[in-house]
Design an enzyme around this catalytic site. Structure first.
Site, PDB file in Angstrom:
ATOM      1  CD  GLU A 224      -1.556   4.327   7.875  1.00  0.00           C
ATOM      2  OE1 GLU A 224      -1.328   4.799   9.013  1.00  0.00           O
ATOM      3  OE2 GLU A 224      -1.679   5.027   6.864  1.00  0.00           O
TER       4      GLU A 224
ATOM      5  CG  ASN B  83      -5.035   3.733   8.446  1.00  0.00           C
ATOM      6  OD1 ASN B  83      -5.126   2.683   7.809  1.00  0.00           O
ATOM      7  ND2 ASN B  83      -4.606   4.854   7.916  1.00  0.00           N
TER       8      ASN B  83
ATOM      9  NE  ARG C  94      -3.419   2.452   2.604  1.00  0.00           N
ATOM     10  CZ  ARG C  94      -3.276   3.404   3.518  1.00  0.00           C
ATOM     11  NH1 ARG C  94      -2.416   3.260   4.519  1.00  0.00           N
ATOM     12  NH2 ARG C  94      -3.988   4.496   3.450  1.00  0.00           N
TER      13      ARG C  94
ATOM     14  CD  GLU D 149      -4.621   8.013   9.191  1.00  0.00           C
ATOM     15  OE1 GLU D 149      -4.177   9.098   9.571  1.00  0.00           O
ATOM     16  OE2 GLU D 149      -4.158   6.920   9.541  1.00  0.00           O
TER      17      GLU D 149
HETATM   18  O1  IFM Z   1       2.540   8.126   9.703  1.00  0.00           O
HETATM   19  C1  IFM Z   1       1.164   8.142   9.854  1.00  0.00           C
HETATM   20  C2  IFM Z   1       0.477   7.894   8.538  1.00  0.00           C
HETATM   21  O2  IFM Z   1       0.862   8.821   7.575  1.00  0.00           O
HETATM   22  C3  IFM Z   1      -1.014   7.992   8.697  1.00  0.00           C
HETATM   23  N1  IFM Z   1      -1.466   7.164   9.775  1.00  0.00           N
HETATM   24  C4  IFM Z   1      -0.789   7.246  11.035  1.00  0.00           C
HETATM   25  C5  IFM Z   1       0.707   7.092  10.829  1.00  0.00           C
HETATM   26  C6  IFM Z   1       1.434   7.180  12.174  1.00  0.00           C
HETATM   27  O3  IFM Z   1       1.191   8.398  12.781  1.00  0.00           O
END
Ligand code: IFM
Length: 447
Positions: A355, A290, A75, A164
């Site tokens: 994530e 995430n 990803r 996000e």
């Molecule tokens: O690094 C970030 C990512 O860009 C988006 N989600 C959270 C991660 C950690 O903070």
């Protein structure tokens, strides 16, 4: 042993501005993160993404490393200002060529490319014209999505529109801790809507028989500190702003009434046009989640400044658990609760953890990086995934954040989330113990 279905998709995630570098190469235009990072005091240590992990030049080696680890999917995000340097107009061929080479190399190694169209690097000219606070940016995004799809649609099947949107809207336009650094609560609420609209317009632009389109949200599990009414109300509000403000329009075609009421003081919803919610609520092919940490919240008697505009009388409480280097509490049970809640409250849609991971203060020793704490974090969260699947949650894959150490936004290069260590002086990559552990999990198909 927890096993996963043989088709379970094991991957790792990154994003363009955090790893690519090469910010002025091959016609790339400036993004809001270039501007923000150049603003004194905005990013710790004055760090910028100018070089980052130099992935723009080193992607063949990075992909070879992914193949060694046995990753089935990668990803990554496309940098909008590489493809449309000013955010509108014709595509920049050299920008597209980079992503063609990247996706071809992934496919050559048997790794499925999973691009996200937007991971926060808005072309600066679009911010100059109002950014996500104006509706036009959503229209521009759909045009950009169509260009990306036209160039890569023959090799990419699974697309994610946004990463996000909560962060883009509320960290970017309310707290100002992220680019573009604005502190305008009403603009943040408008931005949230225009991001959702952008998702839907882009989906309409790129969906065809071969394209699966979804979105990634940063969701959490929220608990009240106690059963006191103020604490219960705090939990309702934060769950509303963090989860339901995005989940409800996407999966039910409506904003939640209580959140609209909470936001009433901040802004009216005149920016929502007829039909927007119908479009935003069109079916998703997949939903990315995430997840990093749960939240414990309580009522506050004094106003607290936070990203949760409209809810100043809420404070984050201490759950007393161990924390990562970001100060985030470690609790994998929050992930299980979140997945079960999605199953209970929303229509079924294929889910991916897009994530999950943790920053720790890694130490590089002569014989490597022995990050047992990261292995424990990942192991715990993967066990929650396995339990959720056992209980009927349609979870189809997991992407560790992150493949490489990278630019952690306003924290600069300090926090290290990678399963592969990056020496920023030499750009040397060193797989940490967690990378070897993850490779073994993938090889066995379980824990
Ligand atoms: O690094 C970030 C990512 O860009 C988006 N989600 C959270 C991660 C950690 O903070």
């Amino acid at each position: 042993m927890s096993t996963f279905d043989p088709g379970f998709l094991w991957g790792a995630a990154t994003s363009s501005y955090q790893i690519e570098g090469a910010v002025t190469e091959d016609g790339r235009g400036p993004s809001i993160w270039d501007t923000f990072a150049a603003t004194p005091g905005a990013v710790r240590g004055g760090d910028t993404g100018a070089v980052a992990a130099d992935h723009y030049h080193r992607f063949p080696g990075d992909i070879a490393l992914m193949a060694q680890l046995g990753l089935r999917a990668y990803r990554f995000s496309l940098a909008w200002p590489r493809i449309q340097p000013t955010g509108s107009g014709p595509a920049n061929r050299r920008g597209l060529d980079f992503y063609r080479r990247l996706t071809d190399t992934l496919l050559d190694h048997g790794i499925q490319p999973r691009p996200t169209l937007y991971h926060w690097d808005l072309p600066q000219p679009l911010e100059d014209a109002g950014g996500w606070a104006v509706r036009d940016t959503a229209e521009r995004f759909a045009e950009y999505a169509a260009l990306a799809h036209e160039a890569l649609g023959d090799r990419v099947t699974h697309w994610t529109t946004l990463n996000e949107p909560w962060c883009s809207a509320f960290l970017g336009y309310a707290t100002g801790r992220h680019a573009p650094g604005r502190r305008e609560p009403a603009a943040a609420v408008r931005a949230a809507h225009h991001l959702l609209l952008a998702h839907s317009l882009a989906t309409e632009a790129i969906r065809d028989a071969d394209s699966h389109v979804g979105i990634t949200l940063n969701l959490t599990h929220v608990d009240p500190l106690s059963t006191a009414p103020a604490d219960l109300d705090a939990a309702r509000r934060i769950d509303g702003m963090q989860n339901r403000l995005f989940l409800d329009p996407l999966l039910r075609g409506a904003y939640p009434d209580d959140v609209l009421a909470d936001l009433h003081e901040v802004t009216g919803f005149g920016h929502v046009h007829d039909n927007d919610l119908k479009r935003i609520g069109a079916p998703l092919d997949h939903l990315g989640i995430n997840y990093y940490a749960p939240m414990l919240v309580a009522g506050s008697t004094t106003p607290v400044q936070s990203a949760y505009v409209g809810s100043p009388l809420v404070r984050v409480a201490d759950g007393g658990r161990p924390r990562t280097a970001m100060g985030w509490e470690i609790d994998e049970s929050g992930l299980l609760e979140l997945l079960l809640r999605l199953k209970a409250d929303y229509p079924a849609v294929p889910l991916y953890i897009t994530e999950n991971g943790a920053a720790f203060d890694d130490v590089v020793e002569d014989d490597g990086v022995h990050d047992a704490y990261r292995i424990a974090y990942l192991d715990g969260h993967l066990r929650s995934c396995a339990r959720a699947i056992d209980r009927g949650v349609p979870l189809k894959g997991y992407f560790v954040w992150s493949l490489l150490d990278n630019f952690e936004w306003s924290f600069g290069y300090g926090p290290r989330f990678g399963i592969v260590h990056v020496d920023y002086a030499t750009q040397r990559r060193t797989p940490k113990d967690s990378a070897r552990w993850y490779a073994e999990v993938i090889r066995r198909g379980g824990l």
